[in-house]
Design a protein around this motif. Sequence first.
Motif, PDB file in Angstrom:
ATOM      1  N   ARG A 244       0.870  -1.180   0.000  1.00 29.92           N
ATOM      2  CA  ARG A 244       0.000   0.000   0.000  1.00 29.92           C
ATOM      3  C   ARG A 244       0.903   1.224   0.000  1.00 29.92           C
ATOM      4  NH1 ARG A 244       0.689  -1.793   5.073  1.00 29.92           N
ATOM      5  NH2 ARG A 244       1.100  -0.286   6.723  1.00 29.92           N
ATOM      6  N   ASP A 245       0.354   2.355  -0.421  1.00 26.75           N
ATOM      7  CA  ASP A 245       1.097   3.605  -0.352  1.00 26.75           C
ATOM      8  C   ASP A 245       1.142   4.091   1.090  1.00 26.75           C
ATOM      9  OD1 ASP A 245       1.627   3.769  -3.067  1.00 26.75           O
ATOM     10  OD2 ASP A 245      -0.316   4.692  -3.491  1.00 26.75           O
ATOM     11  N   LEU A 246       2.309   4.508   1.506  1.00 21.23           N
ATOM     12  CA  LEU A 246       2.422   5.101   2.838  1.00 21.23           C
ATOM     13  C   LEU A 246       2.560   6.608   2.668  1.00 21.23           C
ATOM     14  CD1 LEU A 246       4.824   2.758   4.850  1.00 21.23           C
ATOM     15  CD2 LEU A 246       2.368   2.975   5.041  1.00 21.23           C
ATOM     16  N   GLU A 247       1.415   7.304   2.772  1.00 22.96           N
ATOM     17  CA  GLU A 247       1.478   8.759   2.648  1.00 22.96           C
ATOM     18  C   GLU A 247       2.298   9.338   3.791  1.00 22.96           C
ATOM     19  OE1 GLU A 247      -2.373  10.417   2.387  1.00 22.96           O
ATOM     20  OE2 GLU A 247      -2.962   9.263   0.628  1.00 22.96           O
ATOM     21  N   HIS A 248       2.173   8.695   4.950  1.00 23.40           N
ATOM     22  CA  HIS A 248       2.923   9.145   6.118  1.00 23.40           C
ATOM     23  C   HIS A 248       3.616   7.937   6.729  1.00 23.40           C
ATOM     24  CE1 HIS A 248       0.756  12.931   5.792  1.00 23.40           C
ATOM     25  NE2 HIS A 248      -0.363  12.248   5.740  1.00 23.40           N
ATOM     26  N   ARG A 249       4.905   8.055   6.963  1.00 17.65           N
ATOM     27  CA  ARG A 249       5.629   6.954   7.591  1.00 17.65           C
ATOM     28  C   ARG A 249       5.397   6.923   9.095  1.00 17.65           C
ATOM     29  NH1 ARG A 249      11.539   6.470   4.696  1.00 17.65           N
ATOM     30  NH2 ARG A 249      10.890   7.013   2.588  1.00 17.65           N
ATOM     31  N   PHE A 250       4.817   7.983   9.626  1.00 20.11           N
ATOM     32  CA  PHE A 250       4.564   8.074  11.053  1.00 20.11           C
ATOM     33  C   PHE A 250       3.075   8.322  11.278  1.00 20.11           C
ATOM     34  CE2 PHE A 250       8.833   9.465  10.140  1.00 20.11           C
ATOM     35  CZ  PHE A 250       9.591   8.729  11.034  1.00 20.11           C
ATOM     36  N   PRO A 251       2.474   7.613  12.255  1.00 21.66           N
ATOM     37  CA  PRO A 251       1.051   7.824  12.509  1.00 21.66           C
ATOM     38  C   PRO A 251       0.811   9.224  13.056  1.00 21.66           C
ATOM     39  CG  PRO A 251       2.039   6.397  14.177  1.00 21.66           C
ATOM     40  CD  PRO A 251       3.071   6.591  13.121  1.00 21.66           C
ATOM     41  N   PRO A 252      -0.312   9.843  12.681  1.00 15.65           N
ATOM     42  CA  PRO A 252      -0.614  11.182  13.220  1.00 15.65           C
ATOM     43  C   PRO A 252      -0.789  11.126  14.725  1.00 15.65           C
ATOM     44  CG  PRO A 252      -2.517  10.242  12.096  1.00 15.65           C
ATOM     45  CD  PRO A 252      -1.370   9.340  11.807  1.00 15.65           C
ATOM     46  N   HIS A 253      -0.359  12.188  15.387  1.00 16.10           N
ATOM     47  CA  HIS A 253      -0.436  12.187  16.856  1.00 16.10           C
ATOM     48  C   HIS A 253      -0.524  13.609  17.382  1.00 16.10           C
ATOM     49  CE1 HIS A 253       1.402  11.612  21.018  1.00 16.10           C
ATOM     50  NE2 HIS A 253       0.280  10.921  21.015  1.00 16.10           N
ATOM     51  N   GLU A 254      -1.507  13.842  18.236  1.00 23.03           N
ATOM     52  CA  GLU A 254      -1.654  15.123  18.925  1.00 23.03           C
ATOM     53  C   GLU A 254      -1.326  14.901  20.393  1.00 23.03           C
ATOM     54  OE1 GLU A 254      -2.202  18.200  17.988  1.00 23.03           O
ATOM     55  OE2 GLU A 254      -2.236  17.616  15.872  1.00 23.03           O
ATOM     56  N   ASP A 456      -0.129   8.646  25.116  1.00 18.77           N
ATOM     57  CA  ASP A 456      -1.526   9.011  25.346  1.00 18.77           C
ATOM     58  C   ASP A 456      -2.051   8.480  26.679  1.00 18.77           C
ATOM     59  OD1 ASP A 456      -1.609  10.347  22.944  1.00 18.77           O
ATOM     60  OD2 ASP A 456      -2.490   8.674  21.825  1.00 18.77           O
ATOM     61  N   GLU A 457      -1.430   7.390  27.168  1.00 20.53           N
ATOM     62  CA  GLU A 457      -1.811   6.838  28.464  1.00 20.53           C
ATOM     63  C   GLU A 457      -1.146   7.575  29.622  1.00 20.53           C
ATOM     64  OE1 GLU A 457      -0.705   2.766  28.112  1.00 20.53           O
ATOM     65  OE2 GLU A 457      -2.346   2.260  26.729  1.00 20.53           O
ATOM     66  N   GLY A 458      -0.391   8.622  29.313  1.00 20.23           N
ATOM     67  CA  GLY A 458       0.220   9.446  30.347  1.00 20.23           C
ATOM     68  C   GLY A 458       1.636   9.057  30.713  1.00 20.23           C
ATOM     69  N   LYS A 459       2.220   8.144  29.949  1.00 20.86           N
ATOM     70  CA  LYS A 459       3.596   7.768  30.240  1.00 20.86           C
ATOM     71  C   LYS A 459       4.562   8.769  29.598  1.00 20.86           C
ATOM     72  CE  LYS A 459       2.392   2.864  30.472  1.00 20.86           C
ATOM     73  NZ  LYS A 459       2.371   2.814  31.945  1.00 20.86           N
ATOM     74  N   ALA A 460       5.719   8.913  30.198  1.00 18.23           N
ATOM     75  CA  ALA A 460       6.778   9.758  29.646  1.00 18.23           C
ATOM     76  C   ALA A 460       7.731   8.862  28.872  1.00 18.23           C
ATOM     77  CB  ALA A 460       7.512  10.479  30.767  1.00 18.23           C
ATOM     78  N   VAL A 461       8.022   9.223  27.630  1.00 20.84           N
ATOM     79  CA  VAL A 461       8.815   8.355  26.758  1.00 20.84           C
ATOM     80  C   VAL A 461      10.046   9.104  26.259  1.00 20.84           C
ATOM     81  CG1 VAL A 461       8.803   6.878  24.719  1.00 20.84           C
ATOM     82  CG2 VAL A 461       6.674   7.215  26.010  1.00 20.84           C
TER      83      VAL A 461
END
Length: 509
Positions: A244-254, A456-461
């Motif tokens: 499939r085409d990967l328009e974005h190599r990274f998932p969108p994230h806010e 998103d679960e509140g962890k620091a990465v």
Amino acid sequence: MTDDILRMRGITKTFPGVKALQNVNLSVRRGEIHAICGENGAGKSTLMKVLSGVYPHGSYDGEIFFDGDPCHFSDIRDSEQRGIVIIHQELALCAHLSIAENIFLGNERAARGMIDWNRTNHEASALLARVGLRENPVTPVADIGVGKQQLVEIAKALSKEVRLLILDEPTAALNDEDSAHLLDLLRGLRDQGITCVIISHKLNEIAAIADSISIVRDGRMIETLDMKSGEVTEDRIIAGMVGRDLEHRFPPHEPNIGEEALRIEDWTVHSPTQRGRVVVSGANLSVRRGEIVGLAGLMGAGRTELAMSVFGRAYGTGISGRVYRDGRQVEIRTVGDAIKHGIAYATEDRKRYGLNLIEDIKRNVSAANLFKLARRGWVNENEEYRVAEDFRKSMNIKAPSVLSVTGKLSGGNQQKVVLSKWIFSDADVLILDEPTRGIDVGAKYEIYTIINRLADEGKAVLVISSELPELLGLCDRIYALSAGRVTGEVRREDATQERLMQYMTKVQE
């Protein structure tokens, strides 16, 4: 005579319950570097094992033609006698034998039943010069680094009068300098008339060195591309690999960034082996809940040493500085202290330090927090199974059961087991060291999605990566290290590869 040195036709290989290769055709031109790309489990290595006799004739369907002649290899020695030599990702060297002994192992230079050591070392020296390795042939292999060991493997192949050299992920464990040297060597071998087939996940290296690229997906040959056309892009290769085409190599994230979870101040670490050498000097950094922070630096900058020293002083000596968890200073002197304070470190070398490869998924997931499953000193195995099964489903670990041996999983699925282990430890600060090393592009996207979910679960990465595009696509902030010092801090909206590289190469006053 055709220009093809190799033709494989209708290759089908089946394992119990799995069709690893389905009617695969492959042609390789004489004197070219031919790359084979595909996701983990696509069938690349299986195809090369069929070619090299690891899987003997009769265990697969199809035909192999080498130099126009039909070939029926019963083992590796058969294929090597024709000049086909494979170098596996896991190097097949004996650490306590000398370089020369390794080069001629099984192919000894002997007369009247006795090894001729003068001839052995003389010929080994000539082969080492040919691959650009300046080492005494009597040096034990254990005393040289991985990059030099890879060159010993190639010298070993040259000693067998190789005509078709197969390399499976040859730069996976190499630093940038060693990788560049190896690629230059392959170009030189091509110029000498040796045909090379290379399997690699590193598309930038493939684009730089390959004359042709064949893409394998789900056990099928999708297409072969001519790199000399100048029209083949990394995105084009990725689309063929994942279907499939990967328009974005990274998932969108806010991001939803909260309070500070971890802060280190004036952190200094000395080398445990080189007296007086400061590996990390006066470092300061912080990570907030819900935030993904990157750590960039060139090889030797001190990124891993910084992370391991914070994780219970797993590296270094003469460590000084302060660690704060949720705004409160804490003492972390052992790995147990780090786990107790909710800090996890996923190592860059998951096979050696992150996993027990001969154990199943279940035991690996529970390893960092067995007390959570224990009652009166006994582990509740039913609960252990349930926990591991929940992670298998939520992390999309591709295995038939949590009783599957971890060493049999692909790199991406092994990394998911590592993450599962540390999540189960109840850590809310996760230090991920090269979390996508050796993982194909499709699996990388899944790992990025998991990292976003953890935030998103509140962890620091905190993510350490040698790939600047990865840090730019994933992180909310990025620190740069140079010679053990933090030389810059950049927010996502201001970050570019050029700016990070300036900080990473900055000379401290």
